[in-house]
Design a protein around this motif. Structure first.
Motif, PDB file in Angstrom:
ATOM      1  N   PHE A   1      41.136  14.802  38.208  1.00  0.00           N
ATOM      2  CA  PHE A   1      41.881  15.220  39.471  1.00  0.00           C
ATOM      3  C   PHE A   1      41.627  16.834  39.380  1.00  0.00           C
ATOM      4  O   PHE A   1      41.779  17.494  38.571  1.00  0.00           O
ATOM      5  N   GLU A   2      41.452  17.165  40.700  1.00  0.00           N
ATOM      6  CA  GLU A   2      41.470  18.797  41.036  1.00  0.00           C
ATOM      7  C   GLU A   2      42.636  18.870  42.186  1.00  0.00           C
ATOM      8  O   GLU A   2      42.403  18.419  43.146  1.00  0.00           O
ATOM      9  N   ALA A   3      43.492  19.746  41.649  1.00  0.00           N
ATOM     10  CA  ALA A   3      44.851  20.082  42.363  1.00  0.00           C
ATOM     11  C   ALA A   3      44.689  21.343  43.147  1.00  0.00           C
ATOM     12  O   ALA A   3      44.083  22.396  42.402  1.00  0.00           O
ATOM     13  N   PHE A   4      45.235  21.506  44.307  1.00  0.00           N
ATOM     14  CA  PHE A   4      45.376  22.638  45.093  1.00  0.00           C
ATOM     15  C   PHE A   4      46.684  22.671  45.731  1.00  0.00           C
ATOM     16  O   PHE A   4      47.466  21.674  45.715  1.00  0.00           O
ATOM     17  N   SER A   5      47.247  23.815  46.210  1.00  0.00           N
ATOM     18  CA  SER A   5      48.465  23.971  46.883  1.00  0.00           C
ATOM     19  C   SER A   5      48.344  24.943  48.005  1.00  0.00           C
ATOM     20  O   SER A   5      47.491  25.739  47.798  1.00  0.00           O
ATOM     21  N   ALA A   6      49.349  24.709  49.005  1.00  0.00           N
ATOM     22  CA  ALA A   6      49.091  25.714  50.145  1.00  0.00           C
ATOM     23  C   ALA A   6      50.494  25.445  50.876  1.00  0.00           C
ATOM     24  O   ALA A   6      51.157  24.672  50.856  1.00  0.00           O
ATOM     25  N   GLY A   7      50.809  26.616  51.624  1.00  0.00           N
ATOM     26  CA  GLY A   7      52.064  26.500  52.552  1.00  0.00           C
ATOM     27  C   GLY A   7      51.861  26.806  53.887  1.00  0.00           C
ATOM     28  O   GLY A   7      50.859  27.369  54.280  1.00  0.00           O
ATOM     29  N   SER A   8      52.602  26.035  54.661  1.00  0.00           N
ATOM     30  CA  SER A   8      52.573  26.418  56.302  1.00  0.00           C
ATOM     31  C   SER A   8      52.812  27.673  56.592  1.00  0.00           C
ATOM     32  O   SER A   8      52.576  28.279  57.462  1.00  0.00           O
ATOM     33  N   GLN A   9      54.043  28.449  55.671  1.00  0.00           N
ATOM     34  CA  GLN A   9      54.334  29.649  55.994  1.00  0.00           C
ATOM     35  C   GLN A   9      54.548  30.174  54.406  1.00  0.00           C
ATOM     36  O   GLN A   9      55.529  30.542  54.096  1.00  0.00           O
ATOM     37  N   PRO A  10      53.545  30.418  53.785  1.00  0.00           N
ATOM     38  CA  PRO A  10      53.340  30.966  52.365  1.00  0.00           C
ATOM     39  C   PRO A  10      54.385  32.160  52.327  1.00  0.00           C
ATOM     40  O   PRO A  10      54.298  33.046  52.968  1.00  0.00           O
TER      41      PRO A  10
ATOM     42  N   GLY B   1      53.842  34.366  49.877  1.00  0.00           N
ATOM     43  CA  GLY B   1      52.950  35.411  49.432  1.00  0.00           C
ATOM     44  C   GLY B   1      53.288  35.695  48.073  1.00  0.00           C
ATOM     45  O   GLY B   1      52.564  36.442  47.393  1.00  0.00           O
ATOM     46  N   LYS B   2      54.126  34.992  47.295  1.00  0.00           N
ATOM     47  CA  LYS B   2      54.356  35.137  45.838  1.00  0.00           C
ATOM     48  C   LYS B   2      54.944  34.029  45.274  1.00  0.00           C
ATOM     49  O   LYS B   2      55.431  33.084  45.851  1.00  0.00           O
ATOM     50  N   VAL B   3      54.502  33.748  43.956  1.00  0.00           N
ATOM     51  CA  VAL B   3      54.944  32.416  43.253  1.00  0.00           C
ATOM     52  C   VAL B   3      56.429  32.799  42.850  1.00  0.00           C
ATOM     53  O   VAL B   3      56.615  33.688  42.305  1.00  0.00           O
ATOM     54  N   ASN B   4      57.214  31.909  42.900  1.00  0.00           N
ATOM     55  CA  ASN B   4      58.759  32.064  42.537  1.00  0.00           C
ATOM     56  C   ASN B   4      58.463  32.186  40.817  1.00  0.00           C
ATOM     57  O   ASN B   4      58.146  31.469  40.251  1.00  0.00           O
ATOM     58  N   PRO B   5      59.464  33.322  40.383  1.00  0.00           N
ATOM     59  CA  PRO B   5      59.328  33.596  38.955  1.00  0.00           C
ATOM     60  C   PRO B   5      60.002  32.496  37.949  1.00  0.00           C
ATOM     61  O   PRO B   5      59.364  32.222  36.815  1.00  0.00           O
TER      62      PRO B   5
ATOM     63  N   LEU C   1      47.338  30.882  39.924  1.00  0.00           N
ATOM     64  CA  LEU C   1      48.536  30.419  40.807  1.00  0.00           C
ATOM     65  C   LEU C   1      48.818  31.657  41.691  1.00  0.00           C
ATOM     66  O   LEU C   1      48.972  32.629  41.292  1.00  0.00           O
ATOM     67  N   ALA C   2      48.726  31.232  43.193  1.00  0.00           N
ATOM     68  CA  ALA C   2      49.198  32.068  44.037  1.00  0.00           C
ATOM     69  C   ALA C   2      49.665  31.365  45.469  1.00  0.00           C
ATOM     70  O   ALA C   2      49.288  30.240  45.719  1.00  0.00           O
ATOM     71  N   SER C   3      50.565  31.974  46.320  1.00  0.00           N
ATOM     72  CA  SER C   3      51.037  31.395  47.365  1.00  0.00           C
ATOM     73  C   SER C   3      50.114  31.623  48.324  1.00  0.00           C
ATOM     74  O   SER C   3      49.633  32.822  48.641  1.00  0.00           O
TER      75      SER C   3
END
Length: 170
Positions: free
Chosen positions: A32-41, A43-47, A63-65
Protein backbone atom coordinates in the motif's frame (compact mmCIF):
# COMPACT_ATOMS: atom_id res chain seq x y z
CA UNK A 1 -3.17 -2.69 -8.32
CA UNK A 2 0.31 -2.63 -6.82
CA UNK A 3 0.88 -0.72 -4.71
CA UNK A 4 -2.70 0.06 -3.73
CA UNK A 5 -2.82 3.86 -3.33
CA UNK A 6 -5.01 5.12 -0.49
CA UNK A 7 -5.85 8.75 0.27
CA UNK A 8 -7.12 9.60 3.77
CA UNK A 9 -9.07 12.87 3.86
CA UNK A 10 -10.02 14.91 6.90
CA UNK A 11 -10.78 18.57 7.44
CA UNK A 12 -7.53 19.81 9.02
CA UNK A 13 -5.13 17.03 7.96
CA UNK A 14 -3.30 17.35 11.25
CA UNK A 15 -4.22 14.25 13.27
CA UNK A 16 -6.48 11.36 12.14
CA UNK A 17 -5.58 11.40 8.45
CA UNK A 18 -1.89 11.86 9.30
CA UNK A 19 -1.99 8.93 11.76
CA UNK A 20 -3.70 6.82 9.07
CA UNK A 21 -1.22 7.75 6.33
CA UNK A 22 1.90 7.09 8.39
CA UNK A 23 0.59 3.88 9.92
CA UNK A 24 -0.57 2.35 6.63
CA UNK A 25 2.72 3.23 4.97
CA UNK A 26 4.51 1.42 7.81
CA UNK A 27 2.22 -1.61 8.01
CA UNK A 28 1.58 -1.86 4.25
CA UNK A 29 5.29 -2.37 3.51
CA UNK A 30 5.06 -1.45 -0.16
CA UNK A 31 1.78 -3.27 -0.82
CA UNK A 32 0.00 0.00 0.00
CA UNK A 33 1.04 3.58 -0.58
CA UNK A 34 -0.84 6.01 1.65
CA UNK A 35 -1.38 9.75 1.40
CA UNK A 36 -3.39 12.23 3.43
CA UNK A 37 -4.94 15.61 2.79
CA UNK A 38 -7.43 18.07 4.22
CA UNK A 39 -10.28 20.16 2.89
CA UNK A 40 -9.09 23.01 5.15
CA UNK A 41 -5.56 21.98 6.17
CA UNK A 42 -4.15 23.52 9.34
CA UNK A 43 -0.71 23.75 7.77
CA UNK A 44 0.94 21.80 10.59
CA UNK A 45 0.85 18.29 11.96
CA UNK A 46 -0.51 18.10 15.51
CA UNK A 47 2.42 17.55 17.92
CA UNK A 48 0.46 14.85 19.75
CA UNK A 49 0.12 12.94 16.46
CA UNK A 50 3.89 13.16 16.03
CA UNK A 51 4.36 12.02 19.63
CA UNK A 52 2.01 9.05 19.13
CA UNK A 53 3.66 7.94 15.89
CA UNK A 54 7.13 8.26 17.41
CA UNK A 55 6.08 6.22 20.45
CA UNK A 56 4.77 3.53 18.08
CA UNK A 57 8.05 3.47 16.15
CA UNK A 58 6.46 4.81 12.97
CA UNK A 59 8.55 7.15 10.80
CA UNK A 60 7.40 10.77 10.74
CA UNK A 61 9.62 11.97 7.89
CA UNK A 62 7.80 13.92 5.19
CA UNK A 63 4.51 14.18 7.11
CA UNK A 64 2.80 17.49 6.43
CA UNK A 65 -0.65 19.02 6.58
CA UNK A 66 -1.65 19.60 2.96
CA UNK A 67 -4.65 20.44 0.83
CA UNK A 68 -6.64 17.88 -1.09
CA UNK A 69 -5.99 20.11 -4.13
CA UNK A 70 -2.71 18.19 -4.46
CA UNK A 71 -4.71 15.15 -5.54
CA UNK A 72 -6.51 16.70 -8.51
CA UNK A 73 -5.08 17.47 -11.92
CA UNK A 74 -2.61 15.88 -14.25
CA UNK A 75 0.23 15.66 -11.72
CA UNK A 76 -1.88 13.92 -9.07
CA UNK A 77 -0.99 10.35 -8.19
CA UNK A 78 -3.58 7.80 -9.34
CA UNK A 79 -5.73 6.68 -6.42
CA UNK A 80 -7.35 3.31 -5.76
CA UNK A 81 -9.14 4.12 -2.51
CA UNK A 82 -10.26 7.40 -0.90
CA UNK A 83 -11.27 7.25 2.77
CA UNK A 84 -12.71 10.14 4.77
CA UNK A 85 -11.85 9.84 8.47
CA UNK A 86 -13.92 12.58 10.07
CA UNK A 87 -17.58 13.42 9.95
CA UNK A 88 -16.90 16.94 8.67
CA UNK A 89 -15.06 15.67 5.62
CA UNK A 90 -17.79 13.13 4.87
CA UNK A 91 -20.39 15.92 4.64
CA UNK A 92 -18.29 18.37 2.63
CA UNK A 93 -18.33 18.43 -1.13
CA UNK A 94 -15.29 16.56 -2.36
CA UNK A 95 -13.02 17.84 -5.08
CA UNK A 96 -13.28 16.31 -8.51
CA UNK A 97 -10.84 13.44 -8.19
CA UNK A 98 -10.36 11.82 -11.55
CA UNK A 99 -9.65 8.17 -11.57
CA UNK A 100 -11.12 4.82 -10.93
CA UNK A 101 -11.15 4.65 -7.12
CA UNK A 102 -13.39 3.32 -4.37
CA UNK A 103 -14.63 5.76 -1.72
CA UNK A 104 -15.47 4.91 1.90
CA UNK A 105 -16.00 6.69 5.21
CA UNK A 106 -14.29 5.64 8.44
CA UNK A 107 -15.53 8.17 11.00
CA UNK A 108 -13.17 8.64 13.92
CA UNK A 109 -13.41 10.72 17.10
CA UNK A 110 -11.20 13.80 16.83
CA UNK A 111 -8.35 13.57 19.35
CA UNK A 112 -7.28 17.11 18.41
CA UNK A 113 -10.56 18.38 19.86
CA UNK A 114 -9.96 16.87 23.29
CA UNK A 115 -9.43 19.41 26.07
CA UNK A 116 -7.48 18.80 29.26
CA UNK A 117 -4.03 18.19 30.57
CA UNK A 118 -1.30 16.75 28.30
CA UNK A 119 -1.85 13.20 29.61
CA UNK A 120 -5.57 13.34 28.74
CA UNK A 121 -4.85 14.62 25.23
CA UNK A 122 -2.09 12.05 24.69
CA UNK A 123 -4.51 9.31 25.80
CA UNK A 124 -7.07 10.50 23.23
CA UNK A 125 -4.43 10.29 20.48
CA UNK A 126 -3.38 6.84 21.67
CA UNK A 127 -7.00 5.64 21.59
CA UNK A 128 -7.61 7.09 18.11
CA UNK A 129 -4.39 5.54 16.82
CA UNK A 130 -5.33 2.15 18.29
CA UNK A 131 -8.67 2.25 16.44
CA UNK A 132 -6.96 3.37 13.23
CA UNK A 133 -4.48 0.50 13.57
CA UNK A 134 -7.25 -2.10 14.04
CA UNK A 135 -9.03 -0.79 10.94
CA UNK A 136 -5.82 -0.75 8.92
CA UNK A 137 -5.02 -4.31 9.96
CA UNK A 138 -8.47 -5.29 8.67
CA UNK A 139 -7.66 -3.50 5.39
CA UNK A 140 -4.36 -5.36 5.16
CA UNK A 141 -6.23 -8.66 5.58
CA UNK A 142 -8.33 -7.93 2.47
CA UNK A 143 -7.29 -9.39 -0.88
CA UNK A 144 -7.60 -5.92 -2.45
CA UNK A 145 -5.83 -7.11 -5.56
CA UNK A 146 -8.59 -9.58 -6.44
CA UNK A 147 -11.78 -8.00 -5.04
CA UNK A 148 -14.27 -6.39 -7.40
CA UNK A 149 -14.93 -2.68 -6.85
CA UNK A 150 -18.29 -3.52 -5.24
CA UNK A 151 -16.75 -6.15 -2.94
CA UNK A 152 -13.99 -3.74 -1.97
CA UNK A 153 -16.48 -0.96 -1.26
CA UNK A 154 -18.58 -3.27 0.94
CA UNK A 155 -15.50 -4.49 2.83
CA UNK A 156 -14.17 -0.96 3.35
CA UNK A 157 -17.55 0.27 4.57
CA UNK A 158 -17.69 -2.64 7.02
CA UNK A 159 -14.22 -1.81 8.33
CA UNK A 160 -15.42 1.75 8.93
CA UNK A 161 -17.99 0.40 11.40
CA UNK A 162 -15.34 -1.01 13.74
CA UNK A 163 -15.58 1.15 16.85
CA UNK A 164 -13.54 -0.76 19.41
CA UNK A 165 -9.77 -0.84 19.24
CA UNK A 166 -9.89 -4.30 20.86
CA UNK A 167 -12.19 -5.74 18.17
CA UNK A 168 -10.92 -8.68 16.13
CA UNK A 169 -9.79 -8.10 12.57
CA UNK A 170 -12.57 -8.24 10.00
Amino acid sequence: MHPCRVLFICTGNSARSILSEATLNRLGKGRFEAFSAGSQPTGKVNPYAIQQLTAAGIPIDNLASKSWDRFVGDDAPPLDIVITVCDSAAREPCPVLFGYFVRSHWGLPDPAGVQGDPATIAAAFEHAHALITVRLMALLDLPVETLSRNELKQALDHIGTITDAEEEHV
